[in-house]
Enzyme design. Structure first.
Site, short mmCIF file in Angstrom:
data_model
loop_
_atom_site.label_atom_id
_atom_site.label_comp_id
_atom_site.label_asym_id
_atom_site.label_seq_id
_atom_site.Cartn_x
_atom_site.Cartn_y
_atom_site.Cartn_z
N GLU A 150 -5.44 26.14 -46.38
CA GLU A 150 -6.73 26.29 -47.07
C GLU A 150 -7.40 24.94 -47.31
O GLU A 150 -8.07 24.74 -48.32
CB GLU A 150 -6.55 26.99 -48.41
CG GLU A 150 -5.94 28.37 -48.30
CD GLU A 150 -6.95 29.43 -48.00
OE1 GLU A 150 -8.13 29.08 -47.80
OE2 GLU A 150 -6.55 30.60 -47.94
N GLY A 151 -7.19 24.00 -46.40
CA GLY A 151 -7.70 22.64 -46.56
C GLY A 151 -6.61 21.80 -47.19
O GLY A 151 -6.14 22.10 -48.29
P1 TGC Z 1 -19.88 20.71 -42.55
O1 TGC Z 1 -20.91 19.93 -41.79
O2 TGC Z 1 -19.43 20.21 -43.86
O3 TGC Z 1 -20.37 22.20 -42.72
C1 TGC Z 1 -20.74 23.01 -41.63
C2 TGC Z 1 -21.55 24.18 -42.19
O4 TGC Z 1 -20.76 24.90 -43.14
C3 TGC Z 1 -21.37 24.86 -44.45
N1 TGC Z 1 -20.28 24.67 -45.42
C4 TGC Z 1 -19.87 25.63 -46.23
N2 TGC Z 1 -20.32 26.88 -46.43
C5 TGC Z 1 -19.68 27.64 -47.32
N3 TGC Z 1 -18.62 27.18 -48.02
C6 TGC Z 1 -18.14 25.94 -47.86
N4 TGC Z 1 -17.06 25.53 -48.54
C7 TGC Z 1 -18.77 25.09 -46.94
N5 TGC Z 1 -18.56 23.82 -46.52
C8 TGC Z 1 -19.49 23.57 -45.58
C9 TGC Z 1 -22.30 23.67 -44.40
O5 TGC Z 1 -23.35 23.82 -45.33
C10 TGC Z 1 -22.79 23.74 -42.98
O6 TGC Z 1 -23.73 24.82 -42.90
P2 TGC Z 1 -24.99 24.74 -41.89
O7 TGC Z 1 -25.77 25.96 -42.20
O8 TGC Z 1 -25.69 23.44 -42.22
O9 TGC Z 1 -24.39 24.72 -40.52
O10 TGC Z 1 -18.63 20.90 -41.58
P3 TGC Z 1 -17.60 19.86 -41.03
O11 TGC Z 1 -17.37 20.17 -39.60
O12 TGC Z 1 -18.01 18.45 -41.42
O13 TGC Z 1 -16.24 20.27 -41.78
C11 TGC Z 1 -16.07 20.07 -43.09
C12 TGC Z 1 -14.60 20.30 -43.51
C13 TGC Z 1 -13.67 19.26 -42.91
C14 TGC Z 1 -14.61 20.15 -45.01
C15 TGC Z 1 -14.15 21.70 -43.11
O14 TGC Z 1 -14.02 21.81 -41.75
C16 TGC Z 1 -12.84 22.10 -43.77
O15 TGC Z 1 -12.85 22.61 -44.89
N6 TGC Z 1 -11.67 21.92 -43.09
C17 TGC Z 1 -10.40 22.43 -43.57
C18 TGC Z 1 -10.01 23.64 -42.75
C19 TGC Z 1 -9.31 24.68 -43.56
O16 TGC Z 1 -9.37 24.73 -44.78
N7 TGC Z 1 -8.68 25.61 -42.88
C20 TGC Z 1 -8.06 26.72 -43.53
C21 TGC Z 1 -7.63 27.77 -42.53
S1 TGC Z 1 -7.28 29.34 -43.25
C22 TGC Z 1 -5.86 29.13 -44.10
O17 TGC Z 1 -5.32 28.09 -44.24
C23 TGC Z 1 -5.31 30.35 -44.69
S2 TGC Z 1 -3.82 30.16 -45.51
C24 TGC Z 1 -3.82 31.68 -46.20
C25 TGC Z 1 -2.69 32.01 -47.04
O18 TGC Z 1 -1.60 32.31 -46.51
O19 TGC Z 1 -2.89 32.09 -48.28
P1 FAD Z 2 -3.91 18.32 -39.58
O1 FAD Z 2 -5.33 18.70 -39.59
O2 FAD Z 2 -3.32 17.86 -38.28
O3 FAD Z 2 -3.61 17.25 -40.69
C1 FAD Z 2 -2.42 16.44 -40.70
C2 FAD Z 2 -2.60 15.33 -41.75
O4 FAD Z 2 -3.74 14.53 -41.39
C3 FAD Z 2 -2.87 15.88 -43.15
O5 FAD Z 2 -2.26 15.03 -44.10
C4 FAD Z 2 -4.39 15.76 -43.29
O6 FAD Z 2 -4.82 15.63 -44.64
C5 FAD Z 2 -4.65 14.49 -42.49
N1 FAD Z 2 -6.02 14.44 -41.99
C6 FAD Z 2 -6.61 15.26 -41.07
N2 FAD Z 2 -7.88 14.90 -40.88
C7 FAD Z 2 -8.10 13.84 -41.69
C8 FAD Z 2 -9.23 13.02 -41.95
N3 FAD Z 2 -10.40 13.22 -41.36
N4 FAD Z 2 -9.10 12.00 -42.84
C9 FAD Z 2 -7.91 11.80 -43.49
N5 FAD Z 2 -6.81 12.54 -43.28
C10 FAD Z 2 -6.92 13.54 -42.40
N6 FAD Z 2 -4.74 28.99 -40.82
C11 FAD Z 2 -5.51 30.09 -40.58
O7 FAD Z 2 -6.54 30.00 -39.91
N7 FAD Z 2 -5.14 31.31 -41.06
C12 FAD Z 2 -4.02 31.49 -41.79
O8 FAD Z 2 -3.73 32.61 -42.22
C13 FAD Z 2 -3.19 30.36 -42.05
N8 FAD Z 2 -2.01 30.51 -42.72
C14 FAD Z 2 -1.16 29.46 -42.83
C15 FAD Z 2 0.13 29.65 -43.35
C16 FAD Z 2 1.02 28.60 -43.42
C17 FAD Z 2 2.40 28.82 -43.94
C18 FAD Z 2 0.61 27.29 -43.03
C19 FAD Z 2 1.55 26.13 -43.16
C20 FAD Z 2 -0.64 27.08 -42.51
C21 FAD Z 2 -1.54 28.16 -42.38
N9 FAD Z 2 -2.79 28.01 -41.77
C22 FAD Z 2 -3.59 29.09 -41.54
C23 FAD Z 2 -3.17 26.72 -41.19
C24 FAD Z 2 -3.66 25.69 -42.21
O9 FAD Z 2 -4.94 26.02 -42.65
C25 FAD Z 2 -3.63 24.33 -41.53
O10 FAD Z 2 -2.28 23.96 -41.42
C26 FAD Z 2 -4.41 23.29 -42.33
O11 FAD Z 2 -5.80 23.55 -42.27
C27 FAD Z 2 -4.15 21.85 -41.83
O12 FAD Z 2 -4.22 21.76 -40.45
P2 FAD Z 2 -3.03 21.06 -39.62
O13 FAD Z 2 -1.74 21.68 -40.06
O14 FAD Z 2 -3.39 21.15 -38.19
O15 FAD Z 2 -3.00 19.55 -40.11
#
Ligand code: TGC
Ligand code: FAD
Length: 388
Positions: A367-368
């Site tokens: 989740e980030g």
């Molecule tokens: P950026 O330029 O910041 O934004 C692109 C577009 O998105 C809009 N936006 C948002 N909208 C809603 N909520 C937010 N929190 C938003 N943040 C940004 C923004 O306004 C823009 O919109 P538009 O209309 O101008 O296009 O995008 P970026 O490419 O610079 O990326 C920003 C960054 C790095 C913060 C984002 O990519 C990020 O949050 N990365 C982390 C990825 C992440 O959290 N992955 C999670 C995967 S799911 C998961 O982990 C599930 S675990 C589940 C479980 O088991 O509980």
């Molecule tokens: P990376 O992006 O490779 O990051 C590795 C390290 O580099 C981290 O310390 C990070 O902070 C650092 N880093 C990366 N970019 C930067 C930067 N620009 N500046 C400074 N530091 C940086 N994803 C889904 O879509 N759906 C799910 O349901 C889901 N479930 C998950 C369940 C589990 C148990 C786990 C472990 C992960 C899950 N994820 C899911 C994925 C999860 O969201 C990603 O693992 C997470 O977003 C980080 O990506 P990554 O593991 O590729 O790490």
């Protein structure tokens, strides 16, 4: 261990509505009776307790802060306290509920057609249908905008190719919300179990979140009907809006894991005799317990205020980032301090400590990651993005 009575040093309960207290107590008792007695076993086996799903559905916890379509329509604070109690059981149980409600039901509710909502949401609310959320790819974690999974428009269908990784619930899911690029723009698609060209093999070998199912999603010329696209959103804001919901739940959930560790630590410190006295009588141990209570209390106030702001539509993504990063961070530190207080016993599965600690390592990353949330705040403070 003594009966768990919650941690409420600042009497936060006085600010919860009757409904919020009722659902909190319902889930708290259920976790004590049905989750804690079995969870270590599932954790050791590395499988998810599927038998809990119907009861979670019956209690109305899936998508509980959504309205209509047989969802419970509770407040965001109610959703928060539910996540808190579930994660005191195990992060895997909260994860399952987060992914179902915040990451699968929410996008259908927010961005789907009326037909899609009617088709999926009532069954998902009851736990008859399980969903997952495919955003992360093997080469794109923190930068989902770089995703390589593609959809191509082909007559009356879309054809998907690519792979997602680390997907919670993937193998057991009946449907997946899959984010893929269509003509270079990120779009959300509903892929169903059994769609030709779609498979969801389970990932094995985890030392963390062992009671959760984590999977790959593989799309090889996977053809889905056109009515499975989410029409109301495009771009990264689609998946990021879902993440706001789930990150909010984690800000509360992680506190539950911390409270479980705190409760066990207080009990243990009072009963463990060393140098002829309970270790709870030593100043250094009291300092650790006082620090835990301090951090939990601050985290609770933060989560509560965030929840009320979210109920009023005033919680910004940056406020949610701060809540997620702070509360997971302190929960992880609390679990480590708790392990220290339990001495060697802290590594045993008789106590929940190492399980919470290992789980929280994932929660810190998914989740980030912690640092991605630092960068989100850094951008808010300075107006300058430091992601790349
Ligand atoms: P950026 O330029 O910041 O934004 C692109 C577009 O998105 C809009 N936006 C948002 N909208 C809603 N909520 C937010 N929190 C938003 N943040 C940004 C923004 O306004 C823009 O919109 P538009 O209309 O101008 O296009 O995008 P970026 O490419 O610079 O990326 C920003 C960054 C790095 C913060 C984002 O990519 C990020 O949050 N990365 C982390 C990825 C992440 O959290 N992955 C999670 C995967 S799911 C998961 O982990 C599930 S675990 C589940 C479980 O088991 O509980
Ligand atoms: P990376 O992006 O490779 O990051 C590795 C390290 O580099 C981290 O310390 C990070 O902070 C650092 N880093 C990366 N970019 C930067 C930067 N620009 N500046 C400074 N530091 C940086 N994803 C889904 O879509 N759906 C799910 O349901 C889901 N479930 C998950 C369940 C589990 C148990 C786990 C472990 C992960 C899950 N994820 C899911 C994925 C999860 O969201 C990603 O693992 C997470 O977003 C980080 O990506 P990554 O593991 O590729 O790490």
């Amino acid at each position: 261990m003594s009966k768990y009575e919650g941690v409420d040093f600042y009497n936060l309960d006085q600010h919860l509505t009757e409904e919020e207290l009722m659902v909190r107590d319902l889930v708290r008792d259920w976790v004590d009776e049905e989750v804690l007695p079995i969870i270590e076993d599932y954790y050791t086996k590395g499988t998810f307790p599927l038998e809990l799903i119907p009861k979670i559905g019956e209690m109305g916890l899936f998508g509980c802060n959504l309205s209509g379509y047989e969802c419970a329509g509770l407040s965001n604070v109610a959703y928060g306290v539910i996540c808190q109690e579930l994660e005191r059981g195990d992060s895997a149980i909260r994860s399952c509920v987060s992914v179902q409600g915040s990451l699968t039901m929410y996008p259908i509710h927010a961005f789907g057609t009326e037909e899609q909502k009617n088709k999926y949401l009532p069954g998902m609310a009851k736990g008859e249908l399980i969903g997952c959320f495919g955003l992360t790819e093997p080469d794109h974690g923190s930068d989902p905008g770089g995703m390589e999974t593609k959809a191509v428009d082909d007559g009356d269908s879309y054809v998907l190719n690519g792979a997602k990784m680390w997907i919670t619930n993937g193998t057991i899911a009946d449907l997946a919300i899959v984010w893929a690029k269509l003509d270079g723009k990120i779009r959300g698609f509903i892929v169903e179990k059994g769609d030709k060209g779609f498979s969801a093999p389970e990932m094995k070998g985890k030392h963390s979140l062992r009671a959760s199912i984590t999977s790959e999603l593989v799309f090889q010329d996977c053809r889905i009907p056109k009515d499975r696209i989410l029409p109301e959103v495009q771009g990264l804001k689609g998946p990021l809006s879902c993440l706001n919901q789930a990150r909010f739940g984690i800000a509360w959930g992680s506190l539950g894991a911390a409270m479980g560790c705190f409760h066990s630590s207080v009990d243990y410190a009072k009963s463990r005799i060393m140098f002829k006295k309970p270790i709870a009588s030593f100043q250094l141990v009291q300092n650790k317990l006082a620090w835990m209570l301090r951090e939990i209390t601050k985290g609770q106030l933060l989560a509560y205020h965030l929840g009320r702001a979210k109920d009023k539509g005033e919680a910004t993504p940056e406020m949610i980032s701060l809540g997620k990063m702070n509360n997971v961070d302190i929960a992880l530190q609390i679990s480590r301090t708790s392990r220290d207080i339990h001495g060697a016993n802290g590594i045993l599965n008789e106590y929940p400590i190492m399980r919470h600690m290992a789980n929280l390592e994932s929660v810190y990353t998914y989740e980030g990651t912690h640092d991605i949330h630092n960068l989100i705040l850094g951008r808010w403070i300075t107006g300058l993005q430091a992601f790349e």
